[in-house]
Structures are given as C-alpha cells and as structure tokens.
Design a protein around this motif. Sequence first.
Motif, mmCIF file in Angstrom:
data_model
loop_
_atom_site.group_PDB
_atom_site.id
_atom_site.type_symbol
_atom_site.label_atom_id
_atom_site.label_comp_id
_atom_site.label_asym_id
_atom_site.label_seq_id
_atom_site.Cartn_x
_atom_site.Cartn_y
_atom_site.Cartn_z
ATOM 1 N N SER A 1 42.486 49.677 32.809
ATOM 2 C CA SER A 1 43.315 48.604 33.280
ATOM 3 C C SER A 1 42.740 47.451 33.441
ATOM 4 C CB SER A 1 44.457 49.281 34.528
ATOM 5 O OG SER A 1 45.298 48.514 34.764
ATOM 6 N N PRO A 2 43.853 46.152 32.808
ATOM 7 C CA PRO A 2 44.798 46.423 32.618
ATOM 8 C C PRO A 2 44.661 46.325 30.716
ATOM 9 C CG PRO A 2 44.350 43.980 32.802
ATOM 10 C CD PRO A 2 43.030 45.406 33.566
ATOM 11 N N SER A 3 45.237 46.873 29.817
ATOM 12 C CA SER A 3 44.923 47.288 28.668
ATOM 13 C C SER A 3 46.743 46.799 27.564
ATOM 14 C CB SER A 3 44.278 48.017 27.847
ATOM 15 O OG SER A 3 43.791 48.601 28.433
ATOM 16 N N PRO B 1 44.807 45.506 40.747
ATOM 17 C CA PRO B 1 44.786 43.989 41.177
ATOM 18 C C PRO B 1 45.072 43.037 40.084
ATOM 19 C CG PRO B 1 42.415 44.548 41.102
ATOM 20 C CD PRO B 1 43.972 45.538 40.370
ATOM 21 N N ASN B 2 45.047 43.363 38.654
ATOM 22 C CA ASN B 2 44.904 42.385 37.314
ATOM 23 C C ASN B 2 46.469 42.148 36.499
ATOM 24 O OD1 ASN B 2 42.361 41.170 37.689
ATOM 25 N ND2 ASN B 2 41.710 42.965 37.039
ATOM 26 N N GLU B 3 46.900 43.070 37.175
ATOM 27 C CA GLU B 3 48.465 43.497 36.250
ATOM 28 C C GLU B 3 48.755 41.814 36.060
ATOM 29 O OE1 GLU B 3 52.629 45.577 36.618
ATOM 30 O OE2 GLU B 3 51.064 45.942 37.904
ATOM 31 N N GLY B 4 49.472 41.510 37.701
ATOM 32 C CA GLY B 4 50.486 40.260 37.967
ATOM 33 C C GLY B 4 49.269 38.867 36.509
ATOM 34 N N ALA C 1 41.047 54.128 34.750
ATOM 35 C CA ALA C 1 39.803 53.076 35.718
ATOM 36 C C ALA C 1 40.348 51.623 35.166
ATOM 37 C CB ALA C 1 38.298 53.097 35.053
ATOM 38 N N CYS C 2 39.557 50.444 36.181
ATOM 39 C CA CYS C 2 39.523 48.914 35.665
ATOM 40 C C CYS C 2 38.813 48.493 34.121
ATOM 41 C CB CYS C 2 38.860 48.519 36.490
ATOM 42 S SG CYS C 2 39.817 48.593 38.039
ATOM 43 N N ALA D 1 32.083 34.286 29.347
ATOM 44 C CA ALA D 1 32.327 35.466 30.806
ATOM 45 C C ALA D 1 32.773 36.519 30.959
ATOM 46 C CB ALA D 1 33.150 34.472 32.068
ATOM 47 N N THR D 2 32.503 37.324 31.614
ATOM 48 C CA THR D 2 33.504 38.599 32.345
ATOM 49 C C THR D 2 34.358 38.627 33.356
ATOM 50 O OG1 THR D 2 31.139 39.922 31.583
ATOM 51 C CG2 THR D 2 32.977 41.130 32.916
ATOM 52 N N SER D 3 35.620 38.838 32.442
ATOM 53 C CA SER D 3 36.719 38.867 33.630
ATOM 54 C C SER D 3 37.951 40.224 33.631
ATOM 55 C CB SER D 3 37.685 38.136 32.568
ATOM 56 O OG SER D 3 38.800 37.536 33.719
ATOM 57 N N GLY D 4 38.693 40.104 34.363
ATOM 58 C CA GLY D 4 39.196 41.774 34.821
ATOM 59 C C GLY D 4 40.451 41.253 33.806
#
Length: 106
Positions: A54-56, A12-15, A75-76, A84-87
């Motif tokens: 993911s993502p890296s 979900p964080n690729e875009g 994994a995510c 903050a913490t984010s994807g």
Amino acid sequence: MDVQLLVVADCPNEGPAAVLLRRALDDVGLSTVRFTTRIVSDQAEAEQLGFTGSPSVFTDGRDSFAQPGQRPALACRLYRDAAATSGVPPLAGLRQTLKQAADRQP
C-alpha cells in the motif's frame, strides 16, 4: 479505463497517493477519468488481486508498478527511482503507465 488506488486500512500514504494519481491523470489528458479507492483487508484478498503493498495503482486490473518476484502482502510499499525512495509512486512513472493504459483502450 478502470483506475484503482489500492490501500490497506489507515495507510499514511493514501492521501498523498490519491493527490498524485489525480495530478498524473490530469497531466496526461485524462481529467475525465475517475479512480476508486479500494481497501484490501486480508491476505487472501491481497493474493487474489496480486496486491504487493500500500498504496498500489491498478489500471484495468493490473498493478502499474509490478515487479517480478514481489509477493502479495498487506504491507507498506516503497517505490524507488533514480532519484529517491518514496511511499508513493514517482510522478513520471505514473504518467507513463496511465498513458500506456489509455493507449491500449479501444
């Protein structure tokens, strides 16, 4: 300079990560640098690449945000900074790692 966005399928964080990566490249004067997106499909590939989630973002084959002790995994991935913490990676950190990678180029 080789820049890759590594993700798992349907991340979900690729875009958002792709948009952020493009912005960071542009911000540090690397607007002509293109990046590729690579899907990491199994644990063996994750281990071979040193992919820890993911993502890296990898620059020249290295994880731009590698942390000691992180194990390869499908994994995510979560990124933490002072705020903050984010994807997705923090923009300031992404700019810094891209600039450092560019400075290492011959």
